[in-house]
Write an enzyme that holds these catalytic residues in place. Structure first.
Site, PDB file in Angstrom:
ATOM      1  N   HIS A 203       0.650  -1.301   0.059  1.00 33.42           N
ATOM      2  CA  HIS A 203       0.036   0.131  -0.020  1.00 33.42           C
ATOM      3  C   HIS A 203       0.661   1.204  -0.003  1.00 33.42           C
ATOM      4  CE1 HIS A 203       0.803   1.441   4.289  1.00 33.42           C
ATOM      5  NE2 HIS A 203       0.757  -0.067   4.391  1.00 33.42           N
TER       6      HIS A 203
HETATM    7  N1  UDP Z   1      -2.739  -6.147   9.194  1.00 29.12           N
HETATM    8  C1  UDP Z   1      -3.888  -6.527   9.507  1.00 29.12           C
HETATM    9  N2  UDP Z   1      -4.724  -6.834   8.382  1.00 29.12           N
HETATM   10  C2  UDP Z   1      -4.395  -6.810   7.076  1.00 29.12           C
HETATM   11  C3  UDP Z   1      -3.023  -6.176   6.816  1.00 29.12           C
HETATM   12  C4  UDP Z   1      -2.097  -5.682   7.914  1.00 29.12           C
HETATM   13  O1  UDP Z   1      -4.413  -6.777  10.657  1.00 29.12           O
HETATM   14  O2  UDP Z   1      -5.073  -7.113   6.271  1.00 29.12           O
HETATM   15  C5  UDP Z   1      -1.742  -5.500  10.173  1.00 29.12           C
HETATM   16  C6  UDP Z   1      -0.437  -6.020  10.363  1.00 29.12           C
HETATM   17  O3  UDP Z   1      -0.669  -7.183  10.942  1.00 29.12           O
HETATM   18  C7  UDP Z   1       0.328  -4.855  11.030  1.00 29.12           C
HETATM   19  C8  UDP Z   1      -0.346  -3.579  10.454  1.00 29.12           C
HETATM   20  O4  UDP Z   1      -1.720  -4.009  10.228  1.00 29.12           O
HETATM   21  O5  UDP Z   1       0.215  -4.886  12.598  1.00 29.12           O
HETATM   22  C9  UDP Z   1       0.361  -3.062   9.526  1.00 29.12           C
HETATM   23  O6  UDP Z   1      -0.214  -1.982   9.159  1.00 29.12           O
HETATM   24  P1  UDP Z   1       0.278  -1.200   7.692  1.00 29.12           P
HETATM   25  O7  UDP Z   1       0.944  -2.265   6.715  1.00 29.12           O
HETATM   26  O8  UDP Z   1      -1.155  -0.521   7.190  1.00 29.12           O
HETATM   27  O9  UDP Z   1       1.144   0.091   8.101  1.00 29.12           O
HETATM   28  P2  UDP Z   1       2.882   0.021   7.973  1.00 29.12           P
HETATM   29  O10 UDP Z   1       3.165  -0.882   9.245  1.00 29.12           O
HETATM   30  O11 UDP Z   1       3.262   0.029   6.843  1.00 29.12           O
HETATM   31  O12 UDP Z   1       2.868   1.564   8.680  1.00 29.12           O
END
Ligand code: UDP
Length: 356
Positions: A203
């Protein structure tokens, strides 16, 4: 003490869940949700599953460009800080909500505590990197997940007090991964078998806003030699539609496209994946904690230790590199990189000792 916590998106709900419990045992917390993520799948489900208290204030500021969103958050937070009059403001990670919460507080002279301070990708084209750097330099308390993060802050001459507390996501993962691991029914419900599929998330603006790179992501999923589960973030869904790639993805053999999943279900799927391919920061770490090899679809990462130990490989959005990385072997050793699961308690202790 009275703390005002600002959260707004999916990874922040996970991080806040580690701190809110220990914080509320001894202090008052006023929780503000900026509304940066507003879909039920990206917001409410995390409050329900992780026992995060209901927000006291919901700003509903989920749309617009990064700049416009941050500006509207600043405007809404200023009077709220006046009426709540907190002793300190707590922010997490690297989003627009982090920067807006930090800047609004610092402008009023309220000390800011930043959880996940000092993380760097050294890539200023990422909106997240700008948010991280700016928030660190206006914070009074810099709560770092690792020693490397504290060294980054030292090198930059950050003015706040630096404390290495460990990673708050480890606290949550240690609680949820054992519960999720036994839920093989959640894997079978997607028509998959434990250990025999790739889990994919993507994303980041740098990947999905560019239709050429998005096309490469679709090609990668088509060419992976095992079933793929791809829970699609709303931003990615919109870009796939706009680029005319959604139908191609939907008809790709062996690729299961689904909506974003709740934390327990996603964690079950992560724990039993053969490999994870992602551009998410949190997912890279959670894969490491679960002992699942990761391929990061970026040229850099803030979580370099996972690469140095051989459990994560940087492939950018290069199809051949990603396929080779997905087929590699991983080492036997998996050292504890991000703390012992008690980071939330250390965050609270550090806030209590804040001298101001
Ligand atoms: N996550 C979730 N469901 C999904 C995809 C991700 O619960 O379908 C959780 C994942 O386990 C992690 C968090 O969302 O804890 C990560 O979020 P994201 O990838 O949006 O953000 P980033 O870590 O890249 O800032």
């Amino acid at each position: 003490m009275r703390l005002l916590t600002v959260v707004g998106n999916r990874p922040q709900f996970v991080k806040a869940a580690a701190v809110s419990g220990p914080l509320r045992e001894r202090h008052e917390e006023v929780l503000v949700h900026t509304g940066q993520h507003y879909d039920r799948e990206l917001s409410q489900v995390f409050f329900d599953e992780l026992g995060l208290p209901k927000p006291d204030h919901h700003l509903a500021l989920g749309t617009g460009s990064n700049t416009a969103q941050t500006a509207r958050m600043l405007e809404a937070l200023e009077p709220l800080l006046g009426s709540v009059a907190p002793d300190a403001v707590l922010v997490y990670g690297d989003t627009n909500s982090t920067l807006a919460g930090g800047l609004a507080a610092a402008q009023r002279g309220v000390p800011v505590a930043h959880v996940e301070a000092g993380m760097r990708s050294f890539d200023r084209s990422m909106p997240e990197e700008l948010n991280r750097v700016l928030t660190d330099h206006l914070s009074a308390l810099l709560l770092c997940p690792t020693q490397a993060a504290s060294q980054n802050l030292e090198r930059e001459g950050a003015a706040g007090e630096v404390v290495v507390v460990g990673d708050v996501m480890v606290d949550v993962a240690q609680l949820v991964q054992p519960r999720a691991r036994v839920r093989t029914d959640l894997i079978e419900a997607h028509g998959l078998r434990p250990g025999e599929y790739a889990l994919v998330t993507a994303h980041r603006a740098g990947n999905v806003d560019d239709s050429v790179r998005l096309g490469r992501l679709v090609e990668l999923l088509e060419r992976l030699d095992r079933p793929v589960l791809f829970p699609v973030h709303p931003r990615t869904r919109a870009r796939l539609d706009a680029a005319g790639l959604a139908d191609r993805l939907a008809s790709a053999e062996g690729v299961h496209v689904t909506h974003p999943l709740g934390y327990l279900e996603f964690t079950a799927l992560l724990c039993h994946a053969d490999v994870v391919l992602t551009d998410s920061g949190g997912v890279q770490k959670e894969a490491y904690l679960a002992g699942v090899p990761c391929v990061t679809l970026r040229a850099n990462t803030e979580w370099m230790e996972t690469v140095q130990t051989g459990w994560n490989a940087l492939a950018d959005l290069d199809v051949e590199r990603a396929l080779a990385a997905a087929a590699r072997d991983v080492p036997v050793q998996r050292p504890q990189l991000y703390g012992d699961g008690k980071a939330g308690e250390r965050v609270v202790a550090a806030i209590e000792s804040l001298s101001y």
